[in-house]
Design a protein around this motif. Structure first.
Motif, PDB file in Angstrom:
ATOM      1  N   ILE A  11       0.772  -1.286  -0.030  1.00  0.00           N
ATOM      2  CA  ILE A  11       0.073  -0.069   0.046  1.00  0.00           C
ATOM      3  C   ILE A  11       0.779   1.285  -0.044  1.00  0.00           C
ATOM      4  CG2 ILE A  11      -0.119   0.193   2.508  1.00  0.00           C
ATOM      5  CD1 ILE A  11      -2.959   1.061   2.106  1.00  0.00           C
ATOM      6  N   ALA A  12       2.018   1.158   0.892  1.00  0.00           N
ATOM      7  CA  ALA A  12       2.862   2.380   0.575  1.00  0.00           C
ATOM      8  C   ALA A  12       3.486   2.556  -0.751  1.00  0.00           C
ATOM      9  CB  ALA A  12       4.127   2.221   1.816  1.00  0.00           C
ATOM     10  N   ILE A  13       3.902   1.356  -1.490  1.00  0.00           N
ATOM     11  CA  ILE A  13       4.503   1.503  -2.547  1.00  0.00           C
ATOM     12  C   ILE A  13       3.473   2.039  -3.616  1.00  0.00           C
ATOM     13  CG2 ILE A  13       5.255   0.022  -4.446  1.00  0.00           C
ATOM     14  CD1 ILE A  13       6.630  -1.773  -2.260  1.00  0.00           C
ATOM     15  N   GLU A  14       2.461   1.789  -3.395  1.00  0.00           N
ATOM     16  CA  GLU A  14       1.244   2.233  -4.335  1.00  0.00           C
ATOM     17  C   GLU A  14       1.092   3.644  -4.372  1.00  0.00           C
ATOM     18  OE1 GLU A  14      -1.455   2.577  -7.310  1.00  0.00           O
ATOM     19  OE2 GLU A  14       0.195   0.826  -7.134  1.00  0.00           O
ATOM     20  N   ALA A  15       1.085   4.199  -2.900  1.00  0.00           N
ATOM     21  CA  ALA A  15       0.830   5.650  -2.705  1.00  0.00           C
ATOM     22  C   ALA A  15       2.012   6.514  -3.078  1.00  0.00           C
ATOM     23  CB  ALA A  15       1.067   5.808  -1.089  1.00  0.00           C
ATOM     24  N   LEU A  16       3.282   6.050  -3.144  1.00  0.00           N
ATOM     25  CA  LEU A  16       4.278   6.798  -3.378  1.00  0.00           C
ATOM     26  C   LEU A  16       4.561   6.446  -5.093  1.00  0.00           C
ATOM     27  CD1 LEU A  16       7.187   5.225  -0.815  1.00  0.00           C
ATOM     28  CD2 LEU A  16       6.025   7.729  -1.194  1.00  0.00           C
ATOM     29  N   ARG A  17       4.200   5.689  -5.539  1.00  0.00           N
ATOM     30  CA  ARG A  17       4.180   5.467  -7.211  1.00  0.00           C
ATOM     31  C   ARG A  17       3.018   6.552  -7.684  1.00  0.00           C
ATOM     32  NH1 ARG A  17       6.022   1.522 -10.134  1.00  0.00           N
ATOM     33  NH2 ARG A  17       6.816  -0.450  -9.346  1.00  0.00           N
ATOM     34  N   ARG A  18       1.818   6.641  -7.108  1.00  0.00           N
ATOM     35  CA  ARG A  18       0.898   7.678  -7.374  1.00  0.00           C
ATOM     36  C   ARG A  18       1.500   9.152  -7.391  1.00  0.00           C
ATOM     37  NH1 ARG A  18      -5.018   5.624  -5.335  1.00  0.00           N
ATOM     38  NH2 ARG A  18      -5.045   3.682  -6.210  1.00  0.00           N
ATOM     39  N   VAL A  19       2.212   9.372  -6.043  1.00  0.00           N
ATOM     40  CA  VAL A  19       2.640  10.674  -5.850  1.00  0.00           C
ATOM     41  C   VAL A  19       3.831  11.041  -7.198  1.00  0.00           C
ATOM     42  CG1 VAL A  19       3.906  12.241  -4.551  1.00  0.00           C
ATOM     43  CG2 VAL A  19       1.994  10.853  -3.601  1.00  0.00           C
ATOM     44  N   VAL A  20       4.774  10.204  -7.121  1.00  0.00           N
ATOM     45  CA  VAL A  20       5.822  10.423  -8.027  1.00  0.00           C
ATOM     46  C   VAL A  20       5.156  10.377  -9.499  1.00  0.00           C
ATOM     47  CG1 VAL A  20       7.739   9.281  -9.283  1.00  0.00           C
ATOM     48  CG2 VAL A  20       7.423   9.282  -6.682  1.00  0.00           C
ATOM     49  N   GLY A  21       4.223   9.691  -9.831  1.00  0.00           N
ATOM     50  CA  GLY A  21       3.427   9.638 -10.951  1.00  0.00           C
ATOM     51  C   GLY A  21       2.699  10.852 -11.471  1.00  0.00           C
ATOM     52  N   SER A  22       2.536  11.700 -10.502  1.00  0.00           N
ATOM     53  CA  SER A  22       1.559  12.804 -10.710  1.00  0.00           C
ATOM     54  C   SER A  22       2.310  13.929 -11.098  1.00  0.00           C
ATOM     55  CB  SER A  22       1.017  13.176  -9.150  1.00  0.00           C
ATOM     56  OG  SER A  22       1.809  13.657  -8.490  1.00  0.00           O
ATOM     57  N   ASP A  23       3.632  13.732 -11.266  1.00  0.00           N
ATOM     58  CA  ASP A  23       4.379  14.733 -11.985  1.00  0.00           C
ATOM     59  C   ASP A  23       5.223  14.215 -13.007  1.00  0.00           C
ATOM     60  OD1 ASP A  23       6.662  16.629 -12.324  1.00  0.00           O
ATOM     61  OD2 ASP A  23       6.707  17.488 -10.189  1.00  0.00           O
ATOM     62  N   PRO A  24       4.636  14.964 -14.102  1.00  0.00           N
ATOM     63  CA  PRO A  24       5.429  14.183 -15.425  1.00  0.00           C
ATOM     64  C   PRO A  24       6.956  14.340 -15.614  1.00  0.00           C
ATOM     65  CG  PRO A  24       4.470  16.257 -15.963  1.00  0.00           C
ATOM     66  CD  PRO A  24       4.022  15.828 -14.534  1.00  0.00           C
ATOM     67  N   ARG A  25       7.829  15.028 -14.703  1.00  0.00           N
ATOM     68  CA  ARG A  25       8.918  15.272 -14.660  1.00  0.00           C
ATOM     69  C   ARG A  25       9.803  14.272 -13.813  1.00  0.00           C
ATOM     70  NH1 ARG A  25       9.184  21.139 -12.046  1.00  0.00           N
ATOM     71  NH2 ARG A  25       7.696  19.890 -10.631  1.00  0.00           N
ATOM     72  N   HIS A  26       9.033  13.244 -13.002  1.00  0.00           N
ATOM     73  CA  HIS A  26       9.559  12.219 -12.420  1.00  0.00           C
ATOM     74  C   HIS A  26       9.115  10.664 -12.707  1.00  0.00           C
ATOM     75  CE1 HIS A  26      10.855  15.553 -10.141  1.00  0.00           C
ATOM     76  NE2 HIS A  26       9.555  15.615  -9.187  1.00  0.00           N
TER      77      HIS A  26
END
Length: 285
Positions: A11-26
């Motif tokens: 669940i933590a990995i998914e949360a971090l994936r979503r946050v990182v993926g919300s910025d196209p620069r990352h």
């Protein structure tokens, strides 16, 4: 930025994936579920930034940070369930080279809202590395990019109170590393560091053997031996010169900077007793 995630909870990995993926620069380049796996992955593919959890099986985040900074150095941001409740582990990880810490975002809100603080810290670290693709300058020198300014402060009698006045106005995002040499007995040095850490916005830590100066962090000499910068860019302690009455000596540290640090930088000598620091300051000039 090419970002790696180190966490054992799906669940933590998914949360971090979503946050990182919300910025196209990352983008997320790899995921590890314990510190040992993270070390192996970092040795094979060094990312621009690692988001490091603390409590994990096999090897926790503190030891993983220590090993990665020693064997495959790259910027590390501690991301854990409750930074406040794990302050001891957070400061220990930062003592090994982690640059900052932030609470783990949750999945109950949109990524850009839940991860606002995480994205802000990533943006600061991206700015420090120059925002360029590929391997970062931070990674190249185990915690700071080439050209990171160093502020070296020598202090003696009356120094602790003055240090608060000097450090308190500095922003927590200061893009410079700070090292303080305060004439104080080793048995009181830890208390001084804790006291400063409560009063100034920048994190204040004891300068440990093997540490490297890191932007936005104050490292304080905490031994009756002399703090020096070695040729490999790490800090360490030495009893020599033994005849030097001021311990730790400002002159000894400043002279080590003359030999091993490259500009930019600033050296500050506060008033105190004797002439310790004067010759070193002239040599730096």
């Amino acid at each position: 930025m090419r970002i790696a995630i180190v966490n054992d909870l799906a669940i933590a990995i998914e949360a971090l994936r979503r946050v990182v993926g919300s910025d196209p620069r990352h983008s997320v380049v790899w995921v590890a579920r314990d510190g040992e796996e993270a070390l192996a992955r970092a040795q094979q593919d060094r990312p621009d930034l690692i988001l490091m959890d603390l409590l994990m099986p096999v090897m926790d985040g503190v030891e993983a940070t220590r090993r990665i900074m020693a064997e495959a150095p790259c910027p590390i941001l501690v991301v854990t369930g409750s930074v406040g409740h794990r302050a001891g582990m957070v400061f220990e990880a930062m003592g090994h080279g982690a640059l900052d810490a932030v609470n783990l975002p949750v999945l109950t809100a949109p990524p850009e809202q839940a991860g606002a603080e995480l994205l802000r810290k990533i943006a600061v670290l991206d700015k420090l590395r120059g925002g360029s693709p590929g391997r970062s300058g931070l990674a190249a020198t185990a915690g700071f990019r080439p050209g990171t300014p160093l502020i070296a402060i020598g202090s003696s009698t009356g120094g602790p109170k003055t240090l608060v006045e000097v450090l308190k106005p500095l922003p927590p995002t200061l893009p410079a590393a700070l090292v303080v040499i305060q004439h104080i007995d080793q048995q009181f040095a830890g208390g001084l560091v804790d006291w400063l850490d409560q009063l100034v916005p920048l994190p204040v830590r004891v300068a440990a053997e093997g540490d490297r100066p890191v932007a936005g962090t104050v490292l304080v000499a905490a031994s009756n031996d002399h703090l020096v910068l070695r040729s490999n860019g790490t800090l360490g302690y030495t009893p020599d010169p033994r005849e030097q009455p001021y311990r730790p000596s400002v002159d000894v540290f400043f002279q080590s900077l003359v030999s091993h640090w490259r500009p930019p930088g600033q050296a500050v000598l506060l008033t105190g007793m004797g002439r310790d620091g004067a010759e070193g300051l002239l040599a730096l000039r």
